[in-house]
Design a protein around this motif. Structure first.
Motif, short mmCIF file in Angstrom:
data_model
loop_
_atom_site.label_atom_id
_atom_site.label_comp_id
_atom_site.label_asym_id
_atom_site.label_seq_id
_atom_site.Cartn_x
_atom_site.Cartn_y
_atom_site.Cartn_z
N ARG A 94 0.85 -1.19 0.00
CA ARG A 94 0.00 0.00 0.00
C ARG A 94 0.89 1.24 0.00
N ALA A 95 1.79 1.32 -0.94
CA ALA A 95 2.79 2.39 -0.93
C ALA A 95 2.17 3.77 -0.87
N SER A 96 1.00 3.95 -1.52
CA SER A 96 0.38 5.27 -1.52
C SER A 96 -0.16 5.64 -0.15
N GLU A 97 -0.33 4.66 0.73
CA GLU A 97 -0.87 4.92 2.06
C GLU A 97 0.19 4.83 3.14
N VAL A 98 1.46 4.80 2.75
CA VAL A 98 2.55 4.76 3.70
C VAL A 98 3.55 5.85 3.35
N ILE A 99 3.84 6.69 4.32
CA ILE A 99 4.86 7.73 4.15
C ILE A 99 5.99 7.40 5.10
N THR A 100 7.19 7.28 4.57
CA THR A 100 8.35 7.02 5.40
C THR A 100 9.36 8.14 5.24
N SER A 101 10.13 8.37 6.31
CA SER A 101 11.17 9.38 6.26
C SER A 101 12.15 9.15 7.39
N GLU A 102 13.40 9.47 7.13
CA GLU A 102 14.41 9.45 8.19
C GLU A 102 14.38 10.75 8.98
N ASN A 103 13.61 11.73 8.50
CA ASN A 103 13.55 13.04 9.12
C ASN A 103 12.28 13.14 9.97
N ASP A 104 12.45 13.21 11.28
CA ASP A 104 11.30 13.23 12.18
C ASP A 104 10.43 14.46 11.97
N ASN A 105 11.03 15.58 11.60
CA ASN A 105 10.22 16.78 11.34
C ASN A 105 9.30 16.59 10.15
N GLN A 106 9.75 15.83 9.16
CA GLN A 106 8.87 15.53 8.03
C GLN A 106 7.73 14.61 8.46
N LEU A 107 8.01 13.68 9.35
CA LEU A 107 6.95 12.82 9.87
C LEU A 107 5.91 13.65 10.61
N VAL A 108 6.38 14.57 11.44
CA VAL A 108 5.47 15.45 12.18
C VAL A 108 4.59 16.23 11.20
N GLY A 109 5.20 16.82 10.17
CA GLY A 109 4.45 17.60 9.20
C GLY A 109 3.40 16.77 8.48
N SER A 110 3.76 15.55 8.11
CA SER A 110 2.81 14.68 7.39
C SER A 110 1.62 14.33 8.27
N ILE A 111 1.87 14.04 9.54
CA ILE A 111 0.77 13.70 10.45
C ILE A 111 -0.12 14.90 10.70
N SER A 112 0.50 16.05 10.92
CA SER A 112 -0.29 17.23 11.27
C SER A 112 -1.19 17.69 10.13
N ARG A 113 -0.85 17.33 8.90
CA ARG A 113 -1.66 17.74 7.75
C ARG A 113 -2.81 16.78 7.44
#
Length: 201
Positions: A65-84
């Protein structure tokens, strides 16, 4: 959520309603650290008994389900993705939650919210200790290494809260210092001036 629900959420459920009937019949958006992250490893160990293939994003070639999974080594990017995305869920270090409490909602696990108390007593299921490692021979042959560990154990609580971690308890620090002394060939903990040790709660 429960551990079983986390296994469903991160292990293959497509919609929130598959996990709980009263949750939205909308796709789950997973936001997870990259596989080089210690947080990723710990989550897999605790939720999936160390089997990363059970995590929907356990390996790049298993992203069904690649379109439904966002991965990143950058925790700030993870935060941004969740907050949106109000339908997303993810995991990362607690420090990043503390920096973004206005934009994020923390998830209780088995009814327990992460806090200094629940981390210390082990009731919060996803708390992990941090370790530093050395070797007794290295510390004996290189006094500066032993001195650094001494300094670390004495002053860690002076700064650890500033980076979003919980303080180490006095008992934990005493146990670590005794291990350090044993490695150096000492038997008893020396008398320490309490004013020089920042280990109080």
């Amino acid at each position: 959520v429960t551990i079983e629900e986390l296994q469903m959420i991160f292990g293959g459920a497509s919609n929130w309603s598959e996990v709980r009937a009263d949750w939205p019949d909308e796709p789950i958006q997973l936001i997870i650290p990259g596989q080089d992250s210690g947080t990723f490893d710990y989550f897999v160990e605790e939720i999936f008994d160390g089997d990363s293939t059970k995590l929907i994003a356990g390996a790049d070639d298993e992203l069904v389900r690649a379109s439904e999974v966002i991965t990143s080594e950058n925790d700030n990017q993870l935060v941004g993705s969740i907050s949106r995305d109000p339908l997303s869920i993810g995991f990362f270090g607690y420090a990043y939650y503390l920096e973004n409490t206005d934009d994020l909602h923390i998830v209780n696990v088995e009814g327990v919210e992460p806090s200094a108390a629940t981390v210390e007593d082990g009731t919060y299921a996803l708390a992990r200790p941090l370790f530093i490692y050395s070797d007794a021979d290295i510390m004996r042959d290189n006094p500066q290494v032993a001195s650094f560990i001494d300094y670390y154990l004495t002053h860690v609580n002076d700064v650890i809260v500033e980076v979003g971690y919980f303080e180490a308890s006095a008992d934990t620090l005493d146990e670590a210092r005794q291990t350090w002394l044993t490695a150096l060939g000492e038997t008893d903990m020396p008398e320490i001036d309490p004013s020089t040790v920042a280990c109080s709660r």
